[in-house]
Design a protein around this motif. Structure first.
Motif, PDB file in Angstrom:
ATOM      1  N   LYS A 129      12.546  29.060 -19.093  1.00 24.17           N
ATOM      2  CA  LYS A 129      13.487  27.994 -18.748  1.00 24.17           C
ATOM      3  C   LYS A 129      13.061  27.361 -17.433  1.00 24.17           C
ATOM      4  O   LYS A 129      12.278  27.930 -16.670  1.00 24.17           O
ATOM      5  N   ILE A 130      13.582  26.163 -17.168  1.00 26.59           N
ATOM      6  CA  ILE A 130      13.411  25.525 -15.868  1.00 26.59           C
ATOM      7  C   ILE A 130      14.801  25.210 -15.330  1.00 26.59           C
ATOM      8  O   ILE A 130      15.696  24.794 -16.078  1.00 26.59           O
ATOM      9  N   LEU A 131      14.986  25.433 -14.029  1.00 29.40           N
ATOM     10  CA  LEU A 131      16.288  25.309 -13.396  1.00 29.40           C
ATOM     11  C   LEU A 131      16.237  24.223 -12.331  1.00 29.40           C
ATOM     12  O   LEU A 131      15.203  24.024 -11.675  1.00 29.40           O
ATOM     13  N   PHE A 132      17.361  23.546 -12.126  1.00 27.51           N
ATOM     14  CA  PHE A 132      17.479  22.503 -11.104  1.00 27.51           C
ATOM     15  C   PHE A 132      18.670  22.824 -10.219  1.00 27.51           C
ATOM     16  O   PHE A 132      19.799  22.930 -10.695  1.00 27.51           O
ATOM     17  N   ARG A 133      18.395  22.977  -8.932  1.00 24.04           N
ATOM     18  CA  ARG A 133      19.466  23.275  -7.988  1.00 24.04           C
ATOM     19  C   ARG A 133      19.880  21.983  -7.272  1.00 24.04           C
ATOM     20  O   ARG A 133      19.065  21.339  -6.611  1.00 24.04           O
ATOM     21  N   LEU A 134      21.149  21.618  -7.430  1.00 23.01           N
ATOM     22  CA  LEU A 134      21.682  20.420  -6.787  1.00 23.01           C
ATOM     23  C   LEU A 134      22.081  20.736  -5.351  1.00 23.01           C
ATOM     24  O   LEU A 134      22.405  21.873  -5.011  1.00 23.01           O
ATOM     25  N   LYS A 135      22.101  19.715  -4.518  1.00 24.65           N
ATOM     26  CA  LYS A 135      22.479  19.928  -3.119  1.00 24.65           C
ATOM     27  C   LYS A 135      23.976  20.176  -2.973  1.00 24.65           C
ATOM     28  O   LYS A 135      24.408  20.938  -2.106  1.00 24.65           O
ATOM     29  N   ASN A 136      24.785  19.536  -3.827  1.00 19.56           N
ATOM     30  CA  ASN A 136      26.236  19.648  -3.713  1.00 19.56           C
ATOM     31  C   ASN A 136      26.869  19.845  -5.080  1.00 19.56           C
ATOM     32  O   ASN A 136      26.444  19.231  -6.066  1.00 19.56           O
ATOM     33  N   ALA A 137      27.893  20.676  -5.138  1.00 15.03           N
ATOM     34  CA  ALA A 137      28.597  20.902  -6.392  1.00 15.03           C
ATOM     35  C   ALA A 137      29.243  19.610  -6.910  1.00 15.03           C
ATOM     36  O   ALA A 137      29.404  19.439  -8.122  1.00 15.03           O
ATOM     37  N   SER A 138      29.593  18.727  -6.008  1.00 18.69           N
ATOM     38  CA  SER A 138      30.217  17.468  -6.420  1.00 18.69           C
ATOM     39  C   SER A 138      29.265  16.586  -7.233  1.00 18.69           C
ATOM     40  O   SER A 138      29.706  15.667  -7.924  1.00 18.69           O
ATOM     41  N   ASP A 139      27.962  16.869  -7.163  1.00 18.35           N
ATOM     42  CA  ASP A 139      26.976  16.102  -7.925  1.00 18.35           C
ATOM     43  C   ASP A 139      26.841  16.592  -9.365  1.00 18.35           C
ATOM     44  O   ASP A 139      26.204  15.928 -10.186  1.00 18.35           O
ATOM     45  N   MET A 140      27.433  17.745  -9.668  1.00 17.55           N
ATOM     46  CA  MET A 140      27.206  18.350 -10.974  1.00 17.55           C
ATOM     47  C   MET A 140      27.739  17.520 -12.137  1.00 17.55           C
ATOM     48  O   MET A 140      27.038  17.352 -13.154  1.00 17.55           O
ATOM     49  N   PRO A 141      28.960  16.986 -12.100  1.00 17.91           N
ATOM     50  CA  PRO A 141      29.424  16.212 -13.262  1.00 17.91           C
ATOM     51  C   PRO A 141      28.482  15.068 -13.627  1.00 17.91           C
ATOM     52  O   PRO A 141      28.204  14.845 -14.813  1.00 17.91           O
ATOM     53  N   ALA A 142      27.978  14.365 -12.624  1.00 19.68           N
ATOM     54  CA  ALA A 142      27.049  13.264 -12.902  1.00 19.68           C
ATOM     55  C   ALA A 142      25.738  13.782 -13.469  1.00 19.68           C
ATOM     56  O   ALA A 142      25.157  13.174 -14.377  1.00 19.68           O
ATOM     57  N   ALA A 143      25.265  14.914 -12.956  1.00 22.87           N
ATOM     58  CA  ALA A 143      24.015  15.497 -13.456  1.00 22.87           C
ATOM     59  C   ALA A 143      24.176  15.955 -14.903  1.00 22.87           C
ATOM     60  O   ALA A 143      23.277  15.746 -15.732  1.00 22.87           O
ATOM     61  N   GLU A 144      25.309  16.580 -15.226  1.00 25.50           N
ATOM     62  CA  GLU A 144      25.558  17.007 -16.600  1.00 25.50           C
ATOM     63  C   GLU A 144      25.628  15.800 -17.539  1.00 25.50           C
ATOM     64  O   GLU A 144      25.071  15.832 -18.647  1.00 25.50           O
ATOM     65  N   GLN A 145      26.305  14.757 -17.099  1.00 28.96           N
ATOM     66  CA  GLN A 145      26.418  13.559 -17.925  1.00 28.96           C
ATOM     67  C   GLN A 145      25.051  12.924 -18.137  1.00 28.96           C
ATOM     68  O   GLN A 145      24.705  12.493 -19.240  1.00 28.96           O
ATOM     69  N   PHE A 146      24.243  12.868 -17.073  1.00 32.76           N
ATOM     70  CA  PHE A 146      22.901  12.295 -17.158  1.00 32.76           C
ATOM     71  C   PHE A 146      22.056  13.070 -18.161  1.00 32.76           C
ATOM     72  O   PHE A 146      21.363  12.490 -19.005  1.00 32.76           O
ATOM     73  N   ALA A 147      22.093  14.413 -18.066  1.00 32.00           N
ATOM     74  CA  ALA A 147      21.315  15.239 -18.987  1.00 32.00           C
ATOM     75  C   ALA A 147      21.789  15.042 -20.426  1.00 32.00           C
ATOM     76  O   ALA A 147      20.970  14.990 -21.362  1.00 32.00           O
ATOM     77  N   ALA A 148      23.096  14.915 -20.622  1.00 32.91           N
ATOM     78  CA  ALA A 148      23.631  14.710 -21.966  1.00 32.91           C
ATOM     79  C   ALA A 148      23.178  13.372 -22.543  1.00 32.91           C
ATOM     80  O   ALA A 148      22.926  13.252 -23.751  1.00 32.91           O
ATOM     81  N   GLN A 149      23.062  12.362 -21.697  1.00 33.88           N
ATOM     82  CA  GLN A 149      22.612  11.038 -22.142  1.00 33.88           C
ATOM     83  C   GLN A 149      21.130  11.029 -22.486  1.00 33.88           C
ATOM     84  O   GLN A 149      20.653  10.112 -23.150  1.00 33.88           O
ATOM     85  N   HIS A 150      20.399  12.041 -22.008  1.00 33.09           N
ATOM     86  CA  HIS A 150      18.962  12.147 -22.265  1.00 33.09           C
ATOM     87  C   HIS A 150      18.670  13.415 -23.070  1.00 33.09           C
ATOM     88  O   HIS A 150      17.714  14.142 -22.794  1.00 33.09           O
ATOM     89  N   SER A 151      19.506  13.684 -24.054  1.00 35.74           N
ATOM     90  CA  SER A 151      19.349  14.886 -24.871  1.00 35.74           C
ATOM     91  C   SER A 151      18.093  14.793 -25.729  1.00 35.74           C
ATOM     92  O   SER A 151      17.554  13.708 -25.969  1.00 35.74           O
ATOM     93  N   SER A 152      17.638  15.944 -26.181  1.00 36.53           N
ATOM     94  CA  SER A 152      16.415  16.014 -26.972  1.00 36.53           C
ATOM     95  C   SER A 152      16.462  17.259 -27.854  1.00 36.53           C
ATOM     96  O   SER A 152      17.048  18.275 -27.462  1.00 36.53           O
ATOM     97  N   PRO A 153      15.848  17.231 -29.029  1.00 32.76           N
ATOM     98  CA  PRO A 153      15.756  18.449 -29.841  1.00 32.76           C
ATOM     99  C   PRO A 153      14.841  19.496 -29.231  1.00 32.76           C
ATOM    100  O   PRO A 153      14.812  20.636 -29.694  1.00 32.76           O
ATOM    101  N   LEU A 154      14.120  19.118 -28.168  1.00 32.40           N
ATOM    102  CA  LEU A 154      13.179  20.049 -27.529  1.00 32.40           C
ATOM    103  C   LEU A 154      13.832  20.934 -26.480  1.00 32.40           C
ATOM    104  O   LEU A 154      13.261  21.949 -26.089  1.00 32.40           O
TER     105      LEU A 154
END
Length: 279
Positions: free
Chosen positions: A154-179
């Motif tokens: 796996k690869i992990l990404f550590r955000l600087k602030n917890a407040s950034d997480m909702p946007a990061a989750e949404q961004f990742a969901a918008q760029h989903s992939s079968p991979l």
């Protein structure tokens, strides 16, 4: 309460099996020792890699047994203690890691991977130093090409602030992939792994090899990386301090959090009570 037999109990560690200082609470300890004495198999399912640093945590919990299985890397690794075998499942390929790095670049998070039990990261910042100290492991600064030079669980990404997480989750969901699939495992941690991998995969593999009906398993967790276990046919329990998506999948939510013996109290108040067991 499901009225199945209990053959196996599997638990996540942080936020589930131990309190915030990573200590095991007394009721939980007593319940696990009693279950072992009754012949129930017991396992750990962690997001961290299997190895000596993970095993060493158990030494501080004052348990009178050794666990029967260890699941690491969110289900990418399985150590069957009974058979003495280790299996690894579906690592991310280098091209997929490059795709994820490209996709996540606008987020500005710090990516890292594990090799063995040590971390390799683009930046060794204050957060990485804190992780090194918590887990007594090493973190080495590397370049981008190092991160994707070979397949990894796996690869992990550590955000600087917890407040950034909702946007990061949404961004990742918008760029989903079968991979790959993405999920939060800590307030500032977003992880990517092969979509075929989850903690439930490790539980299922262990059950197949030992002839255990999945309905005779209880799984405890608290975060999205536990959702694979929450979806198994057996009994699933989310700690009340857990994430909303994990609570929604679980059969039950504890009345007490991980700082107040949530796992142990749930077992006593529900399983033991309903099955006439006495601790």
């Amino acid at each position: 309460m499901k009225n199945n037999d209990l053959k196996l109990l599997v638990a996540d560690i942080d936020g589930t099996l131990v309190n915030e200082p990573r200590e095991m609470m007394p009721i939980t300890r007593a319940v696990l020792n009693d279950l072992h004495n009754r012949g129930i198999l017991l396992g750990i399912a962690s997001g961290r890699p299997i190895g000596e640093h993970l095993y060493a945590q158990k030494n501080g919990w004052n348990l009178n047994f050794d666990f029967d299985l260890w699941i690491g890397m969110n289900g990418g690794q399985l150590f069957d203690v009974i058979h003495g075998t280790r299996q690894d499942f579906h690592p991310l390929e280098p091209d997929t890691i490059r795709t994820i790095l490209d996709m996540m670049e606008p987020i500005g998070a710090n990516p890292f991977i594990y090799e063995g039990e040590d971390m390799f990261s683009l930046e060794v910042d204050e957060q990485m130093y804190a992780s090194m100290n918590r887990h007594s492991i090493q973190c080495t600064k590397v370049d981008r090409e190092y991160l994707c030079r070979q397949a990894t669980p796996k690869i992990l990404f550590r955000l600087k602030n917890a407040s950034d997480m909702p946007a990061a989750e949404q961004f990742a969901a918008q760029h989903s992939s079968p991979l790959y699939t993405a999920f939060k495992t800590q307030p500032t941690m977003l992880e990517f792994q092969d979509p075929r991998v989850n903690k439930g995969l490790g539980v299922q593999q262990f059950c197949r090899e030992h002839g255990i009906d999945e309905e005779d398993v209880i799984c405890f967790g608290d975060m999205s990386n536990d959702n694979g276990m929450m979806s198994l046919p057996g009994t699933s329990v989310c700690l009340c301090n857990g994430s909303d998506d994990t609570k929604a999948l679980a059969d039950y939510v504890t009345e007490y959090d991980n700082d107040h013996d949530g796992l142990g109290r749930w077992m006593l108040d529900h399983w033991y009570h309903d099955h006439g067991w006495i601790l």
